[in-house]
Design a protein around this motif. Sequence first.
Motif, PDB file in Angstrom:
ATOM      1  N   GLY A 114      -4.851 -10.166 -10.392  1.00  9.01           N
ATOM      2  CA  GLY A 114      -5.706  -9.959  -9.233  1.00  9.01           C
ATOM      3  C   GLY A 114      -5.045 -10.345  -7.929  1.00  9.01           C
ATOM      4  O   GLY A 114      -5.511  -9.974  -6.850  1.00  9.01           O
ATOM      5  N   MET A 115      -3.935 -11.091  -8.000  1.00 11.26           N
ATOM      6  CA  MET A 115      -3.214 -11.531  -6.803  1.00 11.26           C
ATOM      7  C   MET A 115      -1.994 -10.657  -6.528  1.00 11.26           C
ATOM      8  O   MET A 115      -1.279 -10.880  -5.553  1.00 11.26           O
ATOM      9  N   ALA A 116      -1.753  -9.667  -7.384  1.00 10.27           N
ATOM     10  CA  ALA A 116      -0.522  -8.886  -7.283  1.00 10.27           C
ATOM     11  C   ALA A 116      -0.430  -8.181  -5.948  1.00 10.27           C
ATOM     12  O   ALA A 116      -1.401  -7.635  -5.443  1.00 10.27           O
ATOM     13  N   LEU A 128       7.143 -14.872  -6.863  1.00 10.15           N
ATOM     14  CA  LEU A 128       7.192 -14.840  -8.320  1.00 10.15           C
ATOM     15  C   LEU A 128       5.799 -14.585  -8.896  1.00 10.15           C
ATOM     16  O   LEU A 128       5.617 -13.775  -9.797  1.00 10.15           O
ATOM     17  N   GLU A 129       4.788 -15.300  -8.367  1.00 10.48           N
ATOM     18  CA  GLU A 129       3.419 -15.124  -8.859  1.00 10.48           C
ATOM     19  C   GLU A 129       2.944 -13.689  -8.656  1.00 10.48           C
ATOM     20  O   GLU A 129       2.363 -13.071  -9.552  1.00 10.48           O
ATOM     21  N   SER A 130       3.181 -13.177  -7.452  1.00  8.20           N
ATOM     22  CA  SER A 130       2.673 -11.859  -7.118  1.00  8.20           C
ATOM     23  C   SER A 130       3.336 -10.761  -7.942  1.00  8.20           C
ATOM     24  O   SER A 130       2.666  -9.863  -8.454  1.00  8.20           O
ATOM     25  N   THR A 131       4.654 -10.823  -8.080  1.00  7.76           N
ATOM     26  CA  THR A 131       5.356  -9.794  -8.833  1.00  7.76           C
ATOM     27  C   THR A 131       5.050  -9.891 -10.321  1.00  7.76           C
ATOM     28  O   THR A 131       4.961  -8.874 -11.009  1.00  7.76           O
ATOM     29  N   PHE A 132       4.861 -11.104 -10.835  1.00  3.88           N
ATOM     30  CA  PHE A 132       4.440 -11.277 -12.231  1.00  3.88           C
ATOM     31  C   PHE A 132       3.073 -10.626 -12.424  1.00  3.88           C
ATOM     32  O   PHE A 132       2.832  -9.927 -13.417  1.00  3.88           O
ATOM     33  N   GLY A 133       2.180 -10.833 -11.467  1.00  2.09           N
ATOM     34  CA  GLY A 133       0.851 -10.230 -11.555  1.00  2.09           C
ATOM     35  C   GLY A 133       0.900  -8.721 -11.581  1.00  2.09           C
ATOM     36  O   GLY A 133       0.082  -8.065 -12.237  1.00  2.09           O
ATOM     37  N   GLY A 134       1.864  -8.125 -10.868  1.00  2.00           N
ATOM     38  CA  GLY A 134       2.000  -6.680 -10.878  1.00  2.00           C
ATOM     39  C   GLY A 134       2.331  -6.133 -12.255  1.00  2.00           C
ATOM     40  O   GLY A 134       1.850  -5.060 -12.647  1.00  2.00           O
ATOM     41  N   ILE A 160       5.127 -19.098 -15.275  1.00  2.00           N
ATOM     42  CA  ILE A 160       4.794 -18.945 -13.855  1.00  2.00           C
ATOM     43  C   ILE A 160       3.310 -19.216 -13.618  1.00  2.00           C
ATOM     44  O   ILE A 160       2.936 -19.821 -12.605  1.00  2.00           O
ATOM     45  N   VAL A 161       2.448 -18.804 -14.545  1.00  2.00           N
ATOM     46  CA  VAL A 161       1.009 -18.998 -14.332  1.00  2.00           C
ATOM     47  C   VAL A 161       0.594 -20.432 -14.620  1.00  2.00           C
ATOM     48  O   VAL A 161      -0.494 -20.851 -14.230  1.00  2.00           O
ATOM     49  N   SER A 205       6.476  -8.572 -23.902  1.00  2.82           N
ATOM     50  CA  SER A 205       7.650  -9.451 -24.050  1.00  2.82           C
ATOM     51  C   SER A 205       7.981 -10.129 -22.726  1.00  2.82           C
ATOM     52  O   SER A 205       8.288 -11.335 -22.690  1.00  2.82           O
ATOM     53  N   PHE A 206       7.925  -9.369 -21.639  1.00  2.00           N
ATOM     54  CA  PHE A 206       8.210  -9.930 -20.321  1.00  2.00           C
ATOM     55  C   PHE A 206       7.174 -11.003 -19.970  1.00  2.00           C
ATOM     56  O   PHE A 206       7.524 -12.091 -19.497  1.00  2.00           O
ATOM     57  N   ILE A 207       5.909 -10.710 -20.180  1.00  2.00           N
ATOM     58  CA  ILE A 207       4.837 -11.657 -19.826  1.00  2.00           C
ATOM     59  C   ILE A 207       4.971 -12.940 -20.635  1.00  2.00           C
ATOM     60  O   ILE A 207       4.818 -14.046 -20.102  1.00  2.00           O
ATOM     61  N   ARG A 208       5.296 -12.824 -21.914  1.00  2.00           N
ATOM     62  CA  ARG A 208       5.447 -14.019 -22.749  1.00  2.00           C
ATOM     63  C   ARG A 208       6.655 -14.841 -22.307  1.00  2.00           C
ATOM     64  O   ARG A 208       6.630 -16.075 -22.353  1.00  2.00           O
ATOM     65  N   CYS A 209       7.692 -14.165 -21.860  1.00  2.00           N
ATOM     66  CA  CYS A 209       8.897 -14.867 -21.419  1.00  2.00           C
ATOM     67  C   CYS A 209       8.653 -15.658 -20.138  1.00  2.00           C
ATOM     68  O   CYS A 209       9.130 -16.779 -19.995  1.00  2.00           O
TER      69      CYS A 209
END
Length: 532
Positions: free
Chosen positions: A371-373, A484-490, A38-39, A30-34
Motif C-alpha cells: 500500500g506504500m509502493a 527500499l520499503e517502497s520498491t519492495f512494496g511494488g 525490510i518489513v 522468492s524475492f519477497i522471502r529473501c
Amino acid sequence: ANSDRYNPPDGWKFSGTYKGAMDYASHLVSFIRCYEWIVSVKSNQFLPYIKTSMESRKFVDNNIQINHITLWNSHHPIFVSLHSKKKVVDNDLLQTLPIALQEYILSVRSLTMPMEICDPVRSIALDIHPSLSRGMKAKKIHEVQHIGPLIGKLKSKNCKTVVDIGAGKGWLGNVLEYYYGLNIINVEGNPGHNNRAALRNKKLKQLFSERFMQLLENRGIESDRDLRVEQNYTIQCIIEYNLNIQQLNGLLDNTLRLMREDIHITIEEQETFILSCLHGCGDLTSSVIHLFTRWERAKYLVCVGCCYHKMSYNHEKRYQNINIYAKHDTIVLDRESEYSESEVFPMSDCISDILNDHPIEFLQECLTMAGMASSGDNYINITSVKYLLYRGIAEIVFDQYFGDLELEYYTKRLSGSSHVESWIIYLDQLKNIVRVRINEKWIHPSKVIENFDEKWSVELIPLLNEAHSSFHLIENYIGLFMMLESTFGGVVECLVTLDRWFYLEEHGIEAHILPSFHKDISPRNYIIYASR
C-alpha cells in the motif's frame, strides 16, 4: 542484511503465458522471502539505530556500521538524487552503489510489471469537457480520461449498462453516461458520497450548455435524452465477498425498472452488465472480482485495486464500519458463507500452492508495504522522509522528558506537506499536537504539567533543537531506506495483482492486466480487464 541474495536466472524474462505467469509468481515469492527483513525494520525506527551508534562513537562523515546496515559518506551522489525529484537511481549512479544494493535494484526492475501506459489505453484517452471535470482533482481527471474509453467501447458489444462499484461521487459514471450513452447504476456504501453525488448531478444541468448537448447528439446520443439530474440512480449498498446474488439482482432490476419509467429508455428484462470498480479500496477489489466469477449477468469486468494495507483481517473493525453505514439506510446484503482470511489474499489456487510450499513469514506486513509502493523502482516521497525524521527527533526528546515524569505520550499526525517544509515550521506545530495519557484519556500536557507553556519554551525547545542539530544529516539515510520499503512494496503489489489474474483464469475467464494511468500521477495503475 545477512540474508541470501535473490538472483533471477540468466536470460529470464516474464512470459504472458499461464506457465510463464507461474514462473513469474515463483520469482516474486522468492524475492519477497529473501528481502522480507525490510518489513520487519520500520523506517520510523531508523533514527534510534543511528542514535545508538552515535552514543558509542562520534558520528562523522565516513562509512559506519549500524546493525548490519552500512551507511556511507553523506555526500554520495545518491543522496543528492534523492532530493532532485527525478529518478533516484539511473544506470551511471547504480554502478557506484554497493554490490548488494545493485543486485536488489536490478531484481526490482526485472520483477516489477511494466508501469508505462499501454498503447491500447493511451490511444483512446478522452478529453473531458470542463463542465464534467469541474470539481475533480487532476488525479481523478487523469484516471477517468483513461478508464472511461476502455469501458465506453464495450457498448458496441451489446452491453449498455454499467454497475460501478465503489462509485464515490459518481465522477466516472457521469463521463460514461454523457460521452457514451451508457446506463449507469452507482453502488456506493458511504452516504456522504451519495449525497454529494446527487448534489453534483443537480448542478450539472445548470452547467451544460446547448452547444455541449449538440456535441453529444453529434456523437450519437439522443438529444432529447434527460440528463438524469432529477433522479440519482444509486444503490446505497456495501459489496462484500460472497454476497447473495439473488438479492443483488433484485436491487438492480428494481433500479432498472425506475430508469425505464423515468427516462423512457429501452432496457432488457434480464439486462447484462459491465462491472467496474475504479480503485476499490482494500477488500473491495477482491470482493468485486469474486462477484464477477459468480454473477452470470456480468459480462465484462474493468477494475483497479488500491489500498492493499487496508486488506481487512480485523473483522471487528470491519463490522463496526458496516454497522455505522447501516444506520444511514445503507443496504447490507446477506452472505452465502462465512468470512475467511483466504478471501482476501491469496485468492487463486496457484499462488496459494506456492505460498504453502514457500511461506512468507510477514505476509500481512508485506501487504501493508504494498500500500506504500511508489511508482516503480526510482522514486520516494521526500515529504514522508522529513515527517519521519522530525517525528523521530521529537520522540527521542519526549521519551526522556515525559518518561522522567512517568507520563505516556503520543504526537498527533499532521496532514498536508506544508507542515514539514522545514524544521522550524514543524516545531511551531509540535506543541499543539502532543498529548499525554491520564485516566485512559489523551489530553494536552498543559492540563497536567504546571507552567507547561513556559517549560516548553525554556526546556523543551532547546532540547529539540539540539537533537535536530545532531540528527538532521540522517534524513538522507531515512530516504534511502524508504526507497527500499517502497520498491519492495511494488513487487508485492505485482504478486497481489497476479493472484487476481490467476483467480479469474482458474474460473475460465479470459483476463488481462493493463497499465492504464501515468505512474507518477496514479501509481496504482494496473487495470484488470476480463470478459466471459
